[in-house]
Scaffold this active site. Structure first.
Site, PDB file in Angstrom:
ATOM      1  N   GLY A  46       0.831  -1.188   0.000  1.00 32.07           N
ATOM      2  CA  GLY A  46       0.000   0.000   0.000  1.00 32.07           C
ATOM      3  C   GLY A  46       0.869   1.243   0.000  1.00 32.07           C
ATOM      4  CD  GLN A  51       3.595   5.808   2.437  1.00 32.90           C
ATOM      5  OE1 GLN A  51       2.599   5.299   1.957  1.00 32.90           O
ATOM      6  NE2 GLN A  51       4.534   5.084   3.001  1.00 32.90           N
ATOM      7  CB  CYS A  93       5.400   2.149   7.445  1.00 32.43           C
ATOM      8  SG  CYS A  93       5.010   3.623   6.492  1.00 32.43           S
ATOM      9  CG  LEU A  94       6.835   0.806   1.445  1.00 25.68           C
ATOM     10  CD1 LEU A  94       6.175   1.104   0.098  1.00 25.68           C
ATOM     11  CD2 LEU A  94       7.945  -0.212   1.284  1.00 25.68           C
ATOM     12  CG  HIS A 135      -0.328   1.382   7.147  1.00 24.04           C
ATOM     13  ND1 HIS A 135       0.609   0.905   8.041  1.00 24.04           N
ATOM     14  CD2 HIS A 135       0.362   2.188   6.285  1.00 24.04           C
ATOM     15  CE1 HIS A 135       1.795   1.405   7.728  1.00 24.04           C
ATOM     16  NE2 HIS A 135       1.680   2.181   6.672  1.00 24.04           N
ATOM     17  CD  GLU A 136      -1.019   2.579   2.719  1.00 28.52           C
ATOM     18  OE1 GLU A 136      -0.528   3.717   2.661  1.00 28.52           O
ATOM     19  OE2 GLU A 136      -0.339   1.564   2.976  1.00 28.52           O
ATOM     20  CG  HIS A 139       0.662   6.832   5.393  1.00 28.84           C
ATOM     21  ND1 HIS A 139       1.819   7.326   5.946  1.00 28.84           N
ATOM     22  CD2 HIS A 139       0.904   5.517   5.169  1.00 28.84           C
ATOM     23  CE1 HIS A 139       2.718   6.338   6.051  1.00 28.84           C
ATOM     24  NE2 HIS A 139       2.176   5.232   5.593  1.00 28.84           N
TER      25      HIS A 139
END
Ligand SMILES: [Zn+2]
Length: 173
Positions: A46, A51, A93-94, A135-136, A139
């Site tokens: 995701g 990001q 998380c990236l 999670h997204e 963000h």
């Protein structure tokens, strides 16, 4: 189409609340394609627009590596409209490298938003899809997994990161 740079904590844009998309045009569609390329390139499941440095409410999710019943999901202006159950889920998380921690999440959520063609879409997620949606969307609200950890765990991560950055600096000079 291109792979974009993924911003890393503590980049300030990751802490900002993203703004709604007002019009779905070619530029937004290009952003969505670049986000897909970036997510697949990084082998993530995701990605939120912030990001990659864009402060608008767009997410892409593809949890099919973990749940083959699912496929690519793109949502513009997504919001969670109902949620159920509670569980601990281990997440990374990236944008937060070297952090894999248990986070409290809802087990099932329903979300709505717009598709890349501007049509209303609803999605019901359970398990990994539900976690990815939360999670997204976190963000988009400037919330990182670090914010969902205990204060102690957050401090440990910050210290580890500080050491790592200092070491990198030393190596460069
Ligand atoms: Zn993330």
């Amino acid at each position: 189409m291109s792979v974009l740079e993924i911003l890393k904590y503590p980049h300030p844009l990751l802490k900002k609340r993203s703004k709604p998309v007002e019009r779905i045009d070619e530029e937004i569609k290009r952003l969505i394609h670049d986000m897909m390329d970036t997510m697949y390139d990084a082998e993530g499941i995701g990605l939120a627009a912030c990001q990659v440095g864009d402060p608008r409410r767009v997410i892409v999710i593809d949890v099919s590596p973990a749940d083959p019943a699912q496929s690519l999901l793109v949502m513009v202006n997504p919001e969670i409209i109902s949620e159920e159950g509670e569980t601990d889920h281990e997440e990374g998380c990236l944008s937060v490298p070297d952090c894999l921690e248990k986070v409290k999440r809802r087990e099932r959520v329903r979300a709505r938003g717009l598709s890349p063609d501007g049509k209303a879409v609803g999605v019901e997620g359970e398990g990994i899809l539900a976690f990815a949606l939360q999670h997204e969307i976190d963000h988009l609200n400037g919330v990182l997994i670090l914010d969902r950890l205990s204060g102690l765990k957050r401090e440990i991560y910050r210290k580890k990161l500080k050491k790592k950055l200092m070491k990198e600096k030393e190596e460069q000079s």
